[in-house]
Design an enzyme around this catalytic site. Structure first.
Site, mmCIF file in Angstrom:
data_model
loop_
_atom_site.group_PDB
_atom_site.id
_atom_site.type_symbol
_atom_site.label_atom_id
_atom_site.label_comp_id
_atom_site.label_asym_id
_atom_site.label_seq_id
_atom_site.Cartn_x
_atom_site.Cartn_y
_atom_site.Cartn_z
ATOM 1 C CG HIS A 105 -1.942 1.097 1.190
ATOM 2 N ND1 HIS A 105 -1.642 2.394 1.540
ATOM 3 C CD2 HIS A 105 -3.254 1.086 0.855
ATOM 4 C CE1 HIS A 105 -2.721 3.140 1.418
ATOM 5 N NE2 HIS A 105 -3.717 2.377 1.016
ATOM 6 N NE ARG A 106 4.879 2.713 -2.905
ATOM 7 C CZ ARG A 106 5.773 3.308 -3.670
ATOM 8 N NH1 ARG A 106 7.031 2.954 -3.607
ATOM 9 N NH2 ARG A 106 5.418 4.238 -4.519
ATOM 10 C CG ASP A 107 -0.281 7.439 1.694
ATOM 11 O OD1 ASP A 107 0.334 7.875 2.683
ATOM 12 O OD2 ASP A 107 -1.035 8.142 0.999
ATOM 13 C CB ILE A 108 -0.946 2.248 6.136
ATOM 14 C CG1 ILE A 108 -1.275 1.127 5.174
ATOM 15 C CG2 ILE A 108 -1.713 2.054 7.436
ATOM 16 C CD1 ILE A 108 -2.740 0.982 4.833
ATOM 17 C CG ASN A 124 -5.051 6.949 2.937
ATOM 18 O OD1 ASN A 124 -5.827 7.825 2.580
ATOM 19 N ND2 ASN A 124 -3.773 6.974 2.627
#
Length: 100
Positions: free
Chosen positions: A49-52, A56
């Site tokens: 995912h890289r943007d938790i 989000n």
């Protein structure tokens, strides 16, 4: 989603926050962990995912967490064995420019 984002549930003004007791918070945390484990290990396509962050994570009527915003996600290819050290994602709003 019926209960908007985890961020709003936690950080909205006190009078409009959801009342999250410890069992509800644990349920949300475990649900997020299971969702990430599914994306990383169980899904046919392995997704990072890289943007938790709390904005989000959406909460449904029963406070089940749903991971959203896959704009920075990457497919994890099995043959790709290098480790990426590049920073990705968005800075949480609680940090200033110096990271404090």
């Amino acid at each position: 989603m019926e209960n908007n984002s985890l961020s709003r549930a936690l950080f909205d003004p006190v009078d409009s926050q959801l009342k999250l007791d410890w069992p509800a918070r644990q349920k949300i945390c475990v649900g997020i962990a299971k969702g990430l484990a599914f994306l990383h290990e169980e899904s046919t396509l392995k997704i990072v995912h890289r943007d938790i962050k709390s904005t989000n994570v959406l909460l449904d009527r029963d406070l089940n967490p749903k991971i959203s915003d896959f704009g920075l996600a990457k497919l994890d290819e099995e043959e790709n064995t290098h480790i990426s050290t590049r920073i990705a994602g968005t800075m949480p709003s609680c940090y200033n420019r110096e990271g404090i």
